[in-house]
Design a protein around this motif. Sequence first.
Motif, mmCIF file in Angstrom:
data_model
loop_
_atom_site.group_PDB
_atom_site.id
_atom_site.type_symbol
_atom_site.label_atom_id
_atom_site.label_comp_id
_atom_site.label_asym_id
_atom_site.label_seq_id
_atom_site.Cartn_x
_atom_site.Cartn_y
_atom_site.Cartn_z
ATOM 1 N N ILE A 9 0.845 -1.199 0.000
ATOM 2 C CA ILE A 9 0.000 0.000 0.000
ATOM 3 C C ILE A 9 0.881 1.251 0.000
ATOM 4 O O ILE A 9 0.614 2.207 -0.736
ATOM 5 N N SER A 10 1.947 1.232 0.783
ATOM 6 C CA SER A 10 2.875 2.360 0.819
ATOM 7 C C SER A 10 3.489 2.602 -0.550
ATOM 8 O O SER A 10 3.602 3.750 -1.001
ATOM 9 N N LYS B 255 0.995 4.180 -2.829
ATOM 10 C CA LYS B 255 0.832 5.596 -2.472
ATOM 11 C C LYS B 255 2.002 6.435 -2.983
ATOM 12 O O LYS B 255 1.815 7.558 -3.459
ATOM 13 N N TYR C 186 1.073 9.368 -5.545
ATOM 14 C CA TYR C 186 1.292 10.763 -5.149
ATOM 15 C C TYR C 186 2.597 11.338 -5.707
ATOM 16 O O TYR C 186 2.918 12.491 -5.445
ATOM 17 N N ARG D 57 -2.333 12.207 5.208
ATOM 18 C CA ARG D 57 -2.760 10.838 4.897
ATOM 19 C C ARG D 57 -2.007 10.255 3.709
ATOM 20 O O ARG D 57 -1.987 9.057 3.511
ATOM 21 N N ARG D 58 -1.379 11.125 2.912
ATOM 22 C CA ARG D 58 -0.601 10.634 1.776
ATOM 23 C C ARG D 58 0.637 9.891 2.253
ATOM 24 O O ARG D 58 1.199 9.088 1.522
ATOM 25 N N VAL E 185 0.016 4.851 6.450
ATOM 26 C CA VAL E 185 -0.835 3.696 6.156
ATOM 27 C C VAL E 185 -1.415 3.213 7.478
ATOM 28 O O VAL E 185 -0.676 2.988 8.435
#
Length: 167
Positions: free
Chosen positions: A104-105, A108, A112, A145-146, A149
Amino acid sequence: MLAVLGLLLAAACGFDYWKRKIPNALVILIAAAGVAFRLPREGPAGVLLYLGGAAAVMALLYFPFKTGALGAGDVKLLGAAAGYFPFKKIFLFSFISLLIAAMISLVKLVAYRNFGERLKVFWGYLESIAKRGGLQLYPDTGKDRRLSVCLSGPVLFSFLLYMGGVY
């Protein structure tokens, strides 16, 4: 009783994603249900196995917690959930949970487009450790939040993979 764990983990996700905090009362409820799950099946030895598994996972996560990479609620949740598993599956469950969080990281970072920025922060952190000669907190990501996790989601997903027979 594993269905209860699934529901409680879903509740933890709700709190974690909404409030960015997992209530201690919910973690205590997960632990109490875990003890109640193991006691009738395995007796006092089962309770000790539950507590030992939970403590082992929390001990392994002490270093990431101490550096600020994981929150206290994440560590407690993963430990309380891990105690439900047979001892030979506890570390696999924990590893898969953390692997999902890492994926997930990575997503992201790509989404981003801040991989370079975060890499500079990481190298600066390593340089600071080298200069000071000891552990320190990782630079605060604040409420952005960016950059964070919630671990409750990966813990729930890892639990669901286990329930589905993936491991």
